[in-house]
Scaffold this motif. Structure first.
Motif, PDB file in Angstrom:
ATOM      1  N   ALA A 190      -9.715 -24.245  44.674  1.00  0.00           N
ATOM      2  CA  ALA A 190     -11.140 -24.782  44.713  1.00  0.00           C
ATOM      3  C   ALA A 190     -11.854 -24.862  43.162  1.00  0.00           C
ATOM      4  O   ALA A 190     -12.504 -25.509  42.755  1.00  0.00           O
ATOM      5  CB  ALA A 190     -12.047 -23.956  45.707  1.00  0.00           C
ATOM      6  N   ILE A 191     -11.498 -23.654  42.699  1.00  0.00           N
ATOM      7  CA  ILE A 191     -12.079 -23.204  41.432  1.00  0.00           C
ATOM      8  C   ILE A 191     -11.272 -24.307  40.414  1.00  0.00           C
ATOM      9  O   ILE A 191     -11.891 -24.960  39.226  1.00  0.00           O
ATOM     10  CB  ILE A 191     -11.872 -21.625  40.874  1.00  0.00           C
ATOM     11  N   ARG A 192      -9.985 -24.478  40.548  1.00  0.00           N
ATOM     12  CA  ARG A 192      -9.353 -25.200  39.622  1.00  0.00           C
ATOM     13  C   ARG A 192      -9.955 -26.697  39.686  1.00  0.00           C
ATOM     14  O   ARG A 192     -10.099 -27.519  38.685  1.00  0.00           O
ATOM     15  CB  ARG A 192      -7.933 -25.101  39.983  1.00  0.00           C
ATOM     16  N   SER A 193      -9.986 -27.121  40.813  1.00  0.00           N
ATOM     17  CA  SER A 193     -10.885 -28.416  41.129  1.00  0.00           C
ATOM     18  C   SER A 193     -12.038 -28.624  40.306  1.00  0.00           C
ATOM     19  O   SER A 193     -12.196 -29.699  39.552  1.00  0.00           O
ATOM     20  CB  SER A 193     -10.740 -28.723  42.559  1.00  0.00           C
ATOM     21  N   ALA A 194     -12.714 -27.515  40.460  1.00  0.00           N
ATOM     22  CA  ALA A 194     -14.231 -27.650  39.774  1.00  0.00           C
ATOM     23  C   ALA A 194     -14.163 -27.590  38.285  1.00  0.00           C
ATOM     24  O   ALA A 194     -14.728 -28.208  37.671  1.00  0.00           O
ATOM     25  CB  ALA A 194     -14.981 -26.560  40.340  1.00  0.00           C
ATOM     26  N   LEU A 195     -13.045 -26.747  37.662  1.00  0.00           N
ATOM     27  CA  LEU A 195     -12.873 -26.654  36.249  1.00  0.00           C
ATOM     28  C   LEU A 195     -12.142 -28.164  35.991  1.00  0.00           C
ATOM     29  O   LEU A 195     -12.532 -28.426  34.826  1.00  0.00           O
ATOM     30  CB  LEU A 195     -12.037 -25.572  35.788  1.00  0.00           C
ATOM     31  N   GLY A 196     -11.639 -28.766  36.728  1.00  0.00           N
ATOM     32  CA  GLY A 196     -11.114 -30.181  36.074  1.00  0.00           C
ATOM     33  C   GLY A 196     -12.021 -31.149  36.165  1.00  0.00           C
ATOM     34  O   GLY A 196     -11.832 -32.277  35.624  1.00  0.00           O
ATOM     35  N   GLY A 197     -13.235 -30.804  36.610  1.00  0.00           N
ATOM     36  CA  GLY A 197     -14.490 -32.019  36.396  1.00  0.00           C
ATOM     37  C   GLY A 197     -13.978 -33.074  37.327  1.00  0.00           C
ATOM     38  O   GLY A 197     -13.437 -32.973  38.423  1.00  0.00           O
ATOM     39  N   ASP A 198     -14.108 -34.329  37.119  1.00  0.00           N
ATOM     40  CA  ASP A 198     -14.086 -35.513  37.833  1.00  0.00           C
ATOM     41  C   ASP A 198     -12.883 -36.267  37.408  1.00  0.00           C
ATOM     42  O   ASP A 198     -12.567 -37.335  37.736  1.00  0.00           O
ATOM     43  CB  ASP A 198     -15.187 -36.427  37.675  1.00  0.00           C
ATOM     44  N   VAL A 199     -11.728 -35.701  36.630  1.00  0.00           N
ATOM     45  CA  VAL A 199     -10.716 -36.324  36.023  1.00  0.00           C
ATOM     46  C   VAL A 199      -9.926 -36.515  37.109  1.00  0.00           C
ATOM     47  O   VAL A 199      -9.317 -35.557  37.518  1.00  0.00           O
ATOM     48  CB  VAL A 199     -10.145 -35.639  34.926  1.00  0.00           C
ATOM     49  N   PRO A 200      -9.470 -37.700  37.478  1.00  0.00           N
ATOM     50  CA  PRO A 200      -8.319 -38.067  38.650  1.00  0.00           C
ATOM     51  C   PRO A 200      -7.145 -37.407  38.267  1.00  0.00           C
ATOM     52  O   PRO A 200      -6.665 -37.719  36.940  1.00  0.00           O
ATOM     53  CB  PRO A 200      -8.873 -39.348  38.970  1.00  0.00           C
ATOM     54  N   GLY A 201      -6.296 -37.127  39.169  1.00  0.00           N
ATOM     55  CA  GLY A 201      -4.881 -37.029  39.025  1.00  0.00           C
ATOM     56  C   GLY A 201      -4.220 -38.351  39.119  1.00  0.00           C
ATOM     57  O   GLY A 201      -4.535 -39.216  39.584  1.00  0.00           O
ATOM     58  N   LEU A 202      -2.955 -38.269  38.675  1.00  0.00           N
ATOM     59  CA  LEU A 202      -1.940 -39.477  38.899  1.00  0.00           C
ATOM     60  C   LEU A 202      -1.464 -39.509  40.318  1.00  0.00           C
ATOM     61  O   LEU A 202      -1.049 -38.528  40.836  1.00  0.00           O
ATOM     62  CB  LEU A 202      -0.745 -39.322  38.055  1.00  0.00           C
ATOM     63  N   ASP A 203      -1.596 -40.631  40.979  1.00  0.00           N
ATOM     64  CA  ASP A 203      -1.217 -40.690  42.390  1.00  0.00           C
ATOM     65  C   ASP A 203       0.419 -41.199  42.309  1.00  0.00           C
ATOM     66  O   ASP A 203       0.974 -42.178  41.887  1.00  0.00           O
ATOM     67  CB  ASP A 203      -1.753 -42.033  43.100  1.00  0.00           C
ATOM     68  N   VAL A 204       1.088 -40.234  42.678  1.00  0.00           N
ATOM     69  CA  VAL A 204       2.599 -40.013  42.662  1.00  0.00           C
ATOM     70  C   VAL A 204       3.544 -40.937  43.667  1.00  0.00           C
ATOM     71  O   VAL A 204       4.029 -41.699  43.339  1.00  0.00           O
ATOM     72  CB  VAL A 204       3.328 -38.842  42.447  1.00  0.00           C
ATOM     73  N   ALA A 205       3.070 -40.389  45.030  1.00  0.00           N
ATOM     74  CA  ALA A 205       4.024 -41.103  46.147  1.00  0.00           C
ATOM     75  C   ALA A 205       3.264 -40.547  47.222  1.00  0.00           C
ATOM     76  O   ALA A 205       2.658 -39.436  47.488  1.00  0.00           O
ATOM     77  CB  ALA A 205       5.169 -40.639  46.073  1.00  0.00           C
ATOM     78  N   ALA A 206       3.493 -41.438  48.444  1.00  0.00           N
ATOM     79  CA  ALA A 206       3.162 -41.039  49.543  1.00  0.00           C
ATOM     80  C   ALA A 206       4.031 -40.952  50.515  1.00  0.00           C
ATOM     81  O   ALA A 206       5.176 -41.694  50.666  1.00  0.00           O
ATOM     82  CB  ALA A 206       1.947 -42.029  50.422  1.00  0.00           C
ATOM     83  N   LEU A 207       4.233 -39.753  51.353  1.00  0.00           N
ATOM     84  CA  LEU A 207       5.384 -39.393  52.246  1.00  0.00           C
ATOM     85  C   LEU A 207       5.296 -38.860  53.577  1.00  0.00           C
ATOM     86  O   LEU A 207       3.889 -38.727  53.607  1.00  0.00           O
ATOM     87  CB  LEU A 207       6.283 -38.478  51.436  1.00  0.00           C
ATOM     88  N   LYS A 208       6.096 -39.049  54.704  1.00  0.00           N
ATOM     89  CA  LYS A 208       5.776 -38.426  55.828  1.00  0.00           C
ATOM     90  C   LYS A 208       5.792 -36.998  55.710  1.00  0.00           C
ATOM     91  O   LYS A 208       6.584 -36.291  55.017  1.00  0.00           O
ATOM     92  CB  LYS A 208       6.700 -39.177  56.799  1.00  0.00           C
ATOM     93  N   GLY A 209       4.711 -36.283  56.310  1.00  0.00           N
ATOM     94  CA  GLY A 209       4.500 -34.908  56.121  1.00  0.00           C
ATOM     95  C   GLY A 209       5.756 -34.043  56.567  1.00  0.00           C
ATOM     96  O   GLY A 209       6.503 -33.368  55.957  1.00  0.00           O
TER      97      GLY A 209
END
Length: 349
Positions: free
Chosen positions: A105-124
């Motif tokens: 959660a802290i890491r997400s907050a420190l990253g601000g609003d910069v989105p990540g790269l959408d790599v792939a969607a897989l079956k869990g």
């Protein structure tokens, strides 16, 4: 006890692995009083019989057990001491999981609003199975921490997970639920992937999102998981596959029968004897396997061969062999999306 049978504090410190200042602290706290104190000089002496208690005390403190817990373990006996130890470890693991979640959660907050790269969607469940399968080929080596990681490589057509301990290499290829618009590769911390897999297995889907120093596993309807990227260079597994020689012997056998034979085999090494009549595991267990090519006797460490066979997909396992000193390919007889390379060892008698 005669002074000649006692150790001064410096000698006892060296024997027990505790510093002299730590011994004074534990003496004052009542956990490890000296066997004798010189009434004139105040110098402390310890007996050889106290070394075991001092060593256990040190080990308990090394796993962050508080003094009250240490006192309880040292006062307990047998199963009660083991139970207290297990309860402490379970608490440490639970706290670590909580810390990991808070850090995410802290890491997400420190990253601000910069989105990540959408790599792939897989079956869990499929992704979780693949993680656990390739993790059998990881190793913990202080000199090469990257061997504890899983290489994740994504393209529009596939997502490949690869791990190696240099004696074994396992790779699983998955078809994404949605084609990725980018190509991405990174080596993900294996322990963190393993921890996330249990949760991901219960989710219908997982989305891989790459950020600067890690990868987010976005889980539908559940808590997201963050895994660190390892910075060391991953071994060149493609070169290893490209350098494989021609297959000279191929054997197909029922997976469950081969596993049973390996489980019943005694010893750390196991020899496979392959002829046109079938396969013999060790010197006694004959399996009705289909063997083509040259007859061969080849030996493996049981801890190398067994995981490669047990994680293979489907009812039948296929082994492609290239001689008694070359890597052996282990895979399903009818599916090629999980492949493991295992190294044989010198022949055993």
């Amino acid at each position: 006890m005669p002074k000649s049978e006692l150790m001064p504090i410096g000698v006892f410190a060296e024997r027990s692995g505790l510093t002299s200042s730590a011994l004074r602290f534990y003496a004052d706290s009542g956990l490890l009083p000296p066997a004798e104190v010189d009434p004139v000089s105040g110098y402390r002496y310890y007996s050889a019989g106290q070394v075991v208690r001092a060593t256990v005390l040190r080990q308990l403190r090394e796993i962050a057990m508080p003094l009250a817990g240490v006192e309880a373990v040292l006062a307990a006996e047998g199963e009660d001491a083991v139970r207290l130890l297990d309860e402490h470890v379970a608490g440490v693991v639970e706290d670590a999981a909580g810390t990991r979640g808070k850090a995410a959660a802290i890491r997400s907050a420190l990253g601000g609003d910069v989105p990540g790269l959408d790599v792939a969607a897989l079956k869990g469940p499929v992704f979780a199975d693949a993680v656990e399968q390739v993790l059998t080929a990881t190793a913990r080596e202080s000199a090469m921490p990257v061997l504890a990681g899983v290489r994740v490589e994504a393209s529009q057509e596939a997502v490949a997970l690869t791990a190696t301990d240099r004696y074994r290499l396992s790779t699983r290829t998955l078809v994404p639920a949605e084609a990725s618009v980018i190509a991405w590769a990174g080596t993900v911390d294996g322990d963190e992937l393993r921890a996330a897999a249990a949760e991901i297995r219960r989710s219908p889907s997982v989305r891989l999102e790459a950020v600067a120093h890690g990868i987010w596993l976005r889980v539908t309807g559940r808590e997201d998981h963050y895994c660190r990227l390892l910075t060391e260079e991953f071994p060149d597994h493609r070169r290893m596959f490209a350098s494989l020689g021609e297959v000279t012997t191929r054997v197909t056998a029922p997976k469950n029968l081969l596993l049973r034979a390996l489980e019943e085999h005694s010893g750390d090494h196991v020899a496979l004897h392959l002829t046109h009549r079938g396969m013999t595991v060790g010197d006694r267990t004959a399996l009705a396997a289909a063997v083509t090519g040259l007859s061969l006797r080849i030996s493996f460490e049981l801890t190398t061969l067994y995981p490669a066979v047990s994680t293979s997909i489907g009812p039948d396992v296929m082994l492609d062999l290239r001689g008694d000193d070359q890597p052996v390919t282990v895979r399903s007889a009818d599916r090629g999306d999980l492949t493991t390379l295992v190294m044989p060892v010198r022949k055993v008698s």
